[in-house]
Design an enzyme around this catalytic site. Structure first.
Site, PDB file in Angstrom:
ATOM      1  N   GLU A  83       0.816  -1.213   0.000  1.00 52.43           N
ATOM      2  CA  GLU A  83       0.000   0.000   0.000  1.00 52.43           C
ATOM      3  C   GLU A  83       0.847   1.259   0.000  1.00 52.43           C
ATOM      4  O   GLU A  83       0.569   2.197  -0.741  1.00 52.43           O
ATOM      5  CB  GLU A  83      -0.919   0.035   1.229  1.00 52.43           C
ATOM      6  CG  GLU A  83      -2.245  -0.669   1.067  1.00 52.43           C
ATOM      7  CD  GLU A  83      -2.100  -2.159   1.210  1.00 52.43           C
ATOM      8  OE1 GLU A  83      -1.012  -2.606   1.575  1.00 52.43           O
ATOM      9  OE2 GLU A  83      -3.073  -2.864   0.950  1.00 52.43           O
ATOM     10  N   HIS A 152     -10.430  -5.039  10.635  1.00 50.22           N
ATOM     11  CA  HIS A 152     -11.072  -4.817   9.347  1.00 50.22           C
ATOM     12  C   HIS A 152     -12.307  -3.949   9.464  1.00 50.22           C
ATOM     13  O   HIS A 152     -13.079  -3.869   8.528  1.00 50.22           O
ATOM     14  CB  HIS A 152     -11.515  -6.166   8.740  1.00 50.22           C
ATOM     15  CG  HIS A 152     -10.438  -6.873   7.987  1.00 50.22           C
ATOM     16  ND1 HIS A 152      -9.401  -7.514   8.588  1.00 50.22           N
ATOM     17  CD2 HIS A 152     -10.249  -7.049   6.662  1.00 50.22           C
ATOM     18  CE1 HIS A 152      -8.621  -8.049   7.676  1.00 50.22           C
ATOM     19  NE2 HIS A 152      -9.111  -7.785   6.497  1.00 50.22           N
TER      20      HIS A 152
END
Lengths: 387, 432
Positions: A83, A152
């Site tokens: 990322e 998450h």
């Protein structure tokens, strides 16, 4: 199957014509995002997609389905799992005039790239005194899904909205999704586009205007989803749906709730919120994220700040403070209009638990919104929820 | 785009020797693979070192797939790598892993578990091969594909199953879930959802054991840490940062790459400029070893050496295990991108079947003994599922527990006292 996908992405004018002849077309958020990306990519060759699994896998949540086949691997880039790396690459590309749309598989993963979002993208226009503009869009699902655990499920609206230089959008319906994503891609500044995984499959009716390829929603304007006169409920993303359901329940009890879909977290549409509060005199803010320093806290302050600004407007010493209290051009006394304390509904102040019953308790439910609205209307219900 | 194991059969040139000649580099493949090496005798530790030093004259070594080596192993029957007891322990552990994951799939489709569940089918040889060599005090750090690492490390199947069901009797009381298995008793440090997140944590655990040994002078503080992660992680910055620091500070850690060739739908070859991950070890000054991860004995041999190296204080090792996952990335993954021929190829190299054959052929175990183990594990799992089913859901008051080690972190309430001391504290709405 591929042929079917290609046909689907035929000029929306075609389907708009069909819409005229039939009742309002329904569109899922997934389709809305897909068509928005498709149209923007075909309109401007500088737009490209980047992210994990956006190409061959057709998107981790199938948002970018069919785009690899249509635009090829140079414009739909499958990245390795890095990322920080690919976000930085996107920002660098945006410095030189390209328009990347960077997808995070969930915004939780954006934490690995947050240095680039804030330091390289958000602050660049300022640091370079306008020489470098960063027309980049960061998009992906945000907030809690179902049973995916603490790492998450976090909502990042408050974190990104705190940062000057970023625009933060959060759509609810398909109309929002299409209009805001198109606006985000066309925008010359970095935009954080917070979607919601559980909404991807939901269908909403869309008008012909929405289906047009030049449809765009203004950034910084909230939408009043439902008019009311007793209490204002602000929400964004999935919570708008919950708020609408709560409004139905409240209507049966004689409370008419006005639901504001914020759409844009930064810049926050304080004018609409204040106007609504002045009308109803009661405010409930709803969000899924953690309560402290959240969006609700900011809205609370927005309705408060006018009190200070009115009192201090004649004092020259505090004129600077006035400028810092941004937004509404008309200084009104929204605080004076409140008849009850602002109710803030947010997620529980804990990392998201995995167990299904605990998770349900950690996220606002429709009953919580109803209870808060009633408290604001002085028809209070005891704090302890029924199990 | 069928990827067969032959893609990995390539001449491995030995890396250039390090500047300091006292650091032997284990890039030559050792263990039962000696057949394809230039040296046909079984390679013993001392000889291995001299052979790698000698091999700077570029004698290429080939990494082979297990079927070739299997045949050779049979012929050298006196050179068995394990005893019967060890063999049965390994078999039982692999069967436990396999049956448990199959049971998870069943339970998921019945709605008993939810969220993201990532299954380990096909990779059991790596978990068993490594973790069964550890002591209870050694640390294991894993990713979201952690059920079998937890089981191999010793966490009872009951606790893991309850955790997956989200019950209060789970190893994390239902608060963690499939991706976040922690156990203080068995030194399982998780269970991380983010790729690469566990590697720095593992490096830190290794740092702590070295610190305790050298600074705090604790006798016997020689715990080794194993960090398990996949091929996709090897493109992440954190991996490289930790390789550097672990080698720099000679930390007692083994980096185990479970290279199953796929990161969700992204093929390793599409994502990596140089797909040979083991090569990245020597770049940072540590040995890099490639091993066939479908063969538990080969993995075990490599693991033994790497773990002992770490325990002796000689520093980290990077071990790349070439393995494969038989199921999709998670139970929500339709698994459409992988070539069926590739899947069939690896299904034929199932580590459990191969190990069973080894046990029979070397007369280490009989059919009945293995069947008895299968039955035992079946019963264990039925019991685990029943236990998990009957366990209670976490109570409402558990929502706010464990946020802080010192719950005063919730601050002072309206009455001036600590909020956690108010008995009504846990009875609020979503916004507490």
């Amino acid at each position: 199957m591929l042929r079917a996908i290609r046909n689907k992405s035929i000029l929306p004018a075609f389907s708009a014509v069909r819409a005229f002849s039939s009742s309002a077309k329904e569109m899922t958020i997934r389709e809305a995002l897909n068509t928005a990306l498709d149209e923007e990519m075909s309109a401007d060759p500088k737009v490209f997609l980047m992210g994990e699994e956006v190409g061959e896998y057709q998107g981790a949540y199938k948002i970018t389905k069919g785009l690899l086949d249509k635009y090829g691997p140079e414009r739909v880039l499958d990245t390795p799992i890095t990322e920080a790396g690919f976000t930085g690459i996107g920002v660098g590309a945006a410095y030189y005039g390209l328009k990347p749309v960077v997808e995070f598989m969930t915004f939780n993963f954006s934490m690995q790239a947050i240095d680039h979002i804030i330091n390289s993208a958000a602050k660049s226009n300022y640091m370079s005194a306008g020489q470098i503009s960063v027309p980049i869009v960061f998009r992906g699902p945000n907030g809690a899904a179902a049973g995916v655990g603490a790492q998450h499920s976090q909502c990042y609206a408050a974190w990104y909205a705190a940062c000057p230089g970023l625009k933060v959008l959060s759509p609810y319906s398909s109309e929002d999704a299409r209009g805001l994503l198109k606006a985000a891609i066309r925008d010359p500044d970095p935009v954080v586009f917070l979607e919601n995984e559980l909404l991807y499959g939901e269908s909403f009716p869309v008008s012909a205007e929405v289906l047009d390829s030049s449809f765009c929603l203004p950034i910084g304007k909230a939408k009043i989803e439902r008019e009311g006169k007793d209490v204002t409920i602000t929400a964004f993303s999935k919570m708008v749906g919950y708020a609408l359901k709560a409004a139905e329940i409240l209507a049966k009890e004689g409370i008419s709730a006005e639901i504001i879909n914020l759409r844009s977290i930064r810049p926050l549409d304080r004018a609409t919120i204040n106007a609504s509060v002045r009308k109803t005199n009661r405010l409930v803010t709803v969000e899924e994220g953690f309560p402290q320093h959240g969006v609700g806290a900011e809205i609370w302050f927005s309705s408060l700040h006018c009190l200070f600004s009115v009192q201090l407007v004649n004092s020259w010493k505090y004129t600077n403070l006035l400028h810092l209290l941004n937004s509404t051009s008309v200084i009104e006394e929204s605080f004076g209009y409140l008849d009850a304390p602002v109710e803030r509904i947010a997620g529980a102040d804990v990392p998201m638990p995995y167990a299904a019953n605990l998770e349900r308790m950690a996220v606002p439910q429709v009953e919580d919104i109803v209870r808060a609205a009633k408290r604001a209307c002085y028809r209070s219900v005891p704090m302890a929820a029924t199990a | 785009m069928s990827l067969s194991a032959t893609k990995f059969v390539h001449p491995i040139t030995t890396p250039p020797t390090s500047r300091s000649s006292d650091k032997p580099l284990f890039s030559t493949f050792f263990g039962s693979n000696h057949t394809k090496l230039r040296f046909n005798k079984p390679i013993v530790a001392a000889q291995r070192r001299s052979s790698s030093a000698a091999s700077t004259s570029f004698s290429p070594v080939v990494a082979v797939s297990s079927d070739v080596v299997k045949e050779k192993k049979l012929k050298s029957a006196s050179n068995l790598l394990i005893t019967k007891e060890e063999g049965l322990v390994l078999y039982e552990d692999m069967i436990l892993g396999r049956f448990f994951e199959d049971m998870c799939a069943q339970m998921y489709y019945r709605g008993k578990m939810f969220g993201f569940v990532h299954l380990y089918n096909g990779q059991e040889a790596v978990s068993t091969g490594f973790i069964k060599l550890l002591k209870k005090e050694d640390y294991v750090v894993s990713t979201y594909r952690d059920h079998v690492h937890a089981l191999s490390k010793g966490v009872p199947a009951r606790e893991v199953m309850s955790e997956l069901f989200g019950k209060a009797t789970g190893c994390c009381r239902g608060q963690g879930g499939s991706m976040h298995m922690f156990s203080k008793e068995y030194n399982l440090l998780g269970g991380f959802a983010f790729i690469g997140e566990g590697i720095p944590v593992a490096t830190g655990a290794a740092f702590s054991s070295k610190y305790r040994r050298e600074v705090l002078k604790e006798p016997g503080a020689d715990e080794v840490t194993l960090a398990f992660f996949g091929d996709g992680t090897c493109n992440n910055g954190q991996f490289y940062e930790c390789l550097n620091m672990a080698a720099l500070w000679k930390l007692p850690i083994v980096f185990v790459v479970e290279n199953n060739l796929w990161a969700i739908g992204m093929s390793h070859l599409r994502a990596t400029s140089d797909p040979q991950i083991w090569k990245k070890g020597p770049a940072f000054g540590m040995p890099g070893v490639h091993v066939d991860g479908m063969d538990v004995l080969k993995v075990r041999e490599v693991a033994k050496e790497a773990i002992e190296r770490a325990r002796r204080g000689e520093g980290p090792t990077l071990v790349e295990c070439e393995t494969y996952r038989f199921r999709g990335h998670s139970l929500a993954d339709p698994d459409e991108l992988r070539d069926p021929a590739e899947k069939a190829h690896y299904a034929g190299r199932d580590p459990i079947t191969a190990f069973k054959k080894y046990l029979f052929d070397n007369k280490l175990a009989s059919e009945q003994e293995l069947k008895a183990i299968d039955k035992k594990i079946d019963e264990l799992l039925d019991d685990a599922v029943e236990f998990a089913d009957e366990s209670p859901l976490p109570p409402r008051s558990q929502l706010l527990e464990n946020v802080f080690a010192d719950p005063k972190g919730f601050g002072i309430g309206a009455d001036g006292k600590y909020r956690c001391e108010d008995p009504k504290f846990t009875q609020g709405t979503a916004h507490v």
